[in-house]
Design an enzyme around this catalytic site. Structure first.
Site, PDB file in Angstrom:
ATOM      1  CB  ALA A  66      -0.900  -0.002   1.233  1.00 50.40           C
ATOM      2  N   GLY A 109       0.861  -5.129   0.974  1.00 49.99           N
ATOM      3  CA  GLY A 109      -0.264  -5.200   0.038  1.00 49.99           C
ATOM      4  C   GLY A 109       0.145  -5.763  -1.314  1.00 49.99           C
ATOM      5  CD  GLU A 112      -2.218  -7.724   2.749  1.00 48.94           C
ATOM      6  OE1 GLU A 112      -2.001  -6.522   2.449  1.00 48.94           O
ATOM      7  OE2 GLU A 112      -2.758  -8.063   3.819  1.00 48.94           O
ATOM      8  CD  GLU A 132       1.539  -5.717   5.727  1.00 45.32           C
ATOM      9  OE1 GLU A 132       2.388  -6.597   5.984  1.00 45.32           O
ATOM     10  OE2 GLU A 132       0.819  -5.749   4.719  1.00 45.32           O
TER      11      GLU A 132
HETATM   12  C1  LIG Z   1      -3.130  -2.944   3.558  1.00 45.13           C
HETATM   13  C2  LIG Z   1      -1.732  -2.958   3.103  1.00 45.13           C
HETATM   14  C3  LIG Z   1      -0.746  -2.352   3.864  1.00 45.13           C
HETATM   15  C4  LIG Z   1       0.653  -2.264   3.381  1.00 45.13           C
HETATM   16  O1  LIG Z   1       1.044  -2.763   2.334  1.00 45.13           O
HETATM   17  S1  LIG Z   1       1.706  -1.392   4.442  1.00 45.13           S
HETATM   18  C5  LIG Z   1       3.224  -1.314   3.539  1.00 45.13           C
HETATM   19  C6  LIG Z   1       3.925  -2.634   3.586  1.00 45.13           C
HETATM   20  N1  LIG Z   1       5.170  -2.523   2.833  1.00 45.13           N
HETATM   21  C7  LIG Z   1       6.329  -2.227   3.443  1.00 45.13           C
HETATM   22  O2  LIG Z   1       6.410  -2.080   4.642  1.00 45.13           O
HETATM   23  C8  LIG Z   1       7.539  -2.081   2.577  1.00 45.13           C
HETATM   24  C9  LIG Z   1       8.037  -0.638   2.682  1.00 45.13           C
HETATM   25  N2  LIG Z   1       9.192  -0.439   1.816  1.00 45.13           N
HETATM   26  C10 LIG Z   1      10.410  -0.940   2.167  1.00 45.13           C
HETATM   27  O3  LIG Z   1      10.583  -1.655   3.114  1.00 45.13           O
HETATM   28  C11 LIG Z   1      11.548  -0.595   1.256  1.00 45.13           C
HETATM   29  O4  LIG Z   1      11.178   0.552   0.536  1.00 45.13           O
HETATM   30  C12 LIG Z   1      11.900  -1.704   0.273  1.00 45.13           C
HETATM   31  C13 LIG Z   1      12.474  -2.894   1.025  1.00 45.13           C
HETATM   32  C14 LIG Z   1      10.677  -2.102  -0.532  1.00 45.13           C
HETATM   33  C15 LIG Z   1      12.955  -1.149  -0.690  1.00 45.13           C
HETATM   34  O5  LIG Z   1      14.020  -0.610   0.097  1.00 45.13           O
HETATM   35  P1  LIG Z   1      15.136   0.269  -0.600  1.00 45.13           P
HETATM   36  O6  LIG Z   1      15.667  -0.421  -1.792  1.00 45.13           O
HETATM   37  O7  LIG Z   1      16.081   0.693   0.488  1.00 45.13           O
HETATM   38  O8  LIG Z   1      14.368   1.580  -1.147  1.00 45.13           O
HETATM   39  P2  LIG Z   1      13.676   2.733  -0.265  1.00 45.13           P
HETATM   40  O9  LIG Z   1      14.571   3.918  -0.275  1.00 45.13           O
HETATM   41  O10 LIG Z   1      13.194   2.214   1.020  1.00 45.13           O
HETATM   42  O11 LIG Z   1      12.387   3.024  -1.151  1.00 45.13           O
HETATM   43  C16 LIG Z   1      12.550   3.601  -2.457  1.00 45.13           C
HETATM   44  C17 LIG Z   1      11.496   4.679  -2.547  1.00 45.13           C
HETATM   45  O12 LIG Z   1      10.190   4.021  -2.552  1.00 45.13           O
HETATM   46  C18 LIG Z   1       9.398   4.558  -1.510  1.00 45.13           C
HETATM   47  N3  LIG Z   1       8.546   3.495  -0.982  1.00 45.13           N
HETATM   48  C19 LIG Z   1       8.939   2.246  -0.685  1.00 45.13           C
HETATM   49  N4  LIG Z   1       7.884   1.527  -0.239  1.00 45.13           N
HETATM   50  C20 LIG Z   1       6.802   2.344  -0.279  1.00 45.13           C
HETATM   51  C21 LIG Z   1       5.418   2.206   0.060  1.00 45.13           C
HETATM   52  N5  LIG Z   1       4.907   1.027   0.467  1.00 45.13           N
HETATM   53  N6  LIG Z   1       4.605   3.265  -0.062  1.00 45.13           N
HETATM   54  C22 LIG Z   1       5.079   4.439  -0.527  1.00 45.13           C
HETATM   55  N7  LIG Z   1       6.392   4.651  -0.863  1.00 45.13           N
HETATM   56  C23 LIG Z   1       7.228   3.605  -0.741  1.00 45.13           C
HETATM   57  C24 LIG Z   1      10.384   5.084  -0.482  1.00 45.13           C
HETATM   58  O13 LIG Z   1       9.757   6.054   0.315  1.00 45.13           O
HETATM   59  C25 LIG Z   1      11.490   5.635  -1.371  1.00 45.13           C
HETATM   60  O14 LIG Z   1      11.044   6.883  -1.875  1.00 45.13           O
HETATM   61  P3  LIG Z   1      12.142   8.063  -2.075  1.00 45.13           P
HETATM   62  O15 LIG Z   1      13.130   7.514  -3.081  1.00 45.13           O
HETATM   63  O16 LIG Z   1      11.321   9.215  -2.553  1.00 45.13           O
HETATM   64  O17 LIG Z   1      12.758   8.274  -0.731  1.00 45.13           O
END
Ligand code: A1D88
Length: 258
Positions: A66, A109, A112, A132
């Protein structure tokens, strides 16, 4: 043809490929959910579309889940227009096979979404998880229900309460995905599979998807009634006649979905 904002949609013979194109993380923000919902509605009664492939743009991420930037709106009490639950239930109960081509990692998500699809092909270098809990929340688009049903309670609980992802090998060994291939082969593999399913008997495939999906949510007795209902539908179809004839004439059947 519908105009998509965050999906690149490619028509292939018998199936459609939808690429989630929402850099940098293919986050499933409302525009992505809206486009996926429109795609499903668009393909529902299109007889030329017998399967759908969903994949992500880029190499690293199928989807990071998400869109975390949308959480503040939810915390302020606003209700998202497109519900992930409704969309993923629509996918799970779709009458045509939907294949998640996980060319990159799938988290939250994103996982999911993949779990609501009928089949999953995963890149050997990708990870798949439900992190999450590391954000202080819980899987909120069906992960607490689908992951245990797919891989069993023990490992599903570990994945969700630690937030640690599975490797591709683990995902395959636990039955979360159908096949693991090299990253650059995921989409080819998915297209080959979709092409094969597109040549299959659409009514029979539809009835199998229905009996299995609905059957898993009920008793064995009710599930057998679902199967009996599906059998009655297929035996009354022209396709069943064509299948039998093709067998005895030692030729490939031409299933028309009639
Ligand atoms: C009902 C459903 C609920 C959900 O799904 S809650 C969300 C669950 N997902 C997560 O917790 C994953 C969150 N993301 C991460 O853990 C990391 O990212 C990754 C492991 C996927 C990749 O890490 P890395 O390679 O270090 O990249 P980075 O700098 O963390 O992310 C690159 C850019 O992508 C944005 N981003 C990553 N995940 C999300 C997201 N889920 N929603 C919105 N933005 C996201 C960041 O902020 C950043 O952005 P910028 O380059 O501008 O700093």
């Amino acid at each position: 043809m519908v105009k998509y904002e965050k999906l690149i949609v490619e028509k292939q013979p018998g199936f459609v490929v939808a690429v989630i194109n929402n850099p940098p993380a293919n986050a499933l923000g409302q525009p992505v959910l809206r486009d996926l919902n429109s795609l499903l509605d668009q393909c529902f009664s299109d007889e030329e579309v017998r399967a759908i492939v969903i994949t992500g743009a880029g190499e690293k991420l199928f989807s990071a889940g998400a869109d975390i930037s949308e959480f503040s709106a939810i915390q302020d009490g606003s209700t998202p227009k497109i519900s992930g639950h409704d969309l993923f239930l629509k996918i799970e109960n779709y009458p045509k096979p939907i294949i998640a081509a996980l060319q990159g990692s799938a988290f939250g998500g994103g996982n999911e979404l993949a779990m609501s699809c009928h089949l999953r092909i995963l890149s050997e270098t990708a990870k798949i998880g439900l992190p999450e809990v590391k954000l202080g929340i819980i899987p909120g688009w069906g992960g607490t229900q689908r992951l245990p049903r797919l891989i069993g309670k023990t490992k599903a609980l570990e994945v969700m309460i630690t937030g640690d992802p599975l490797s591709a090998g683990e995902a395959l060994s636990y039955g979360l995905v159908n096949i693991v291939v090299a990253a650059d082969k995921v989409l080819d593999e998915a297209k080959t599979l979709a092409g094969k399913l597109a040549k299959g008997a659409p009514i029979a495939i539809r009835e199998i998807l229905k009996a299995v999906t609905q059957g898993l949510n009920t008793t064995i007795e009710e599930g057998i009634k679902l199967e009996q209902g599906g059998s009655a539908v297929v035996f009354a179809s022209e396709d069943a006649k064509e299948g039998g004839m093709a067998f005895f004439q030692k030729r490939a059947p031409q299933f028309k979905g009639k």
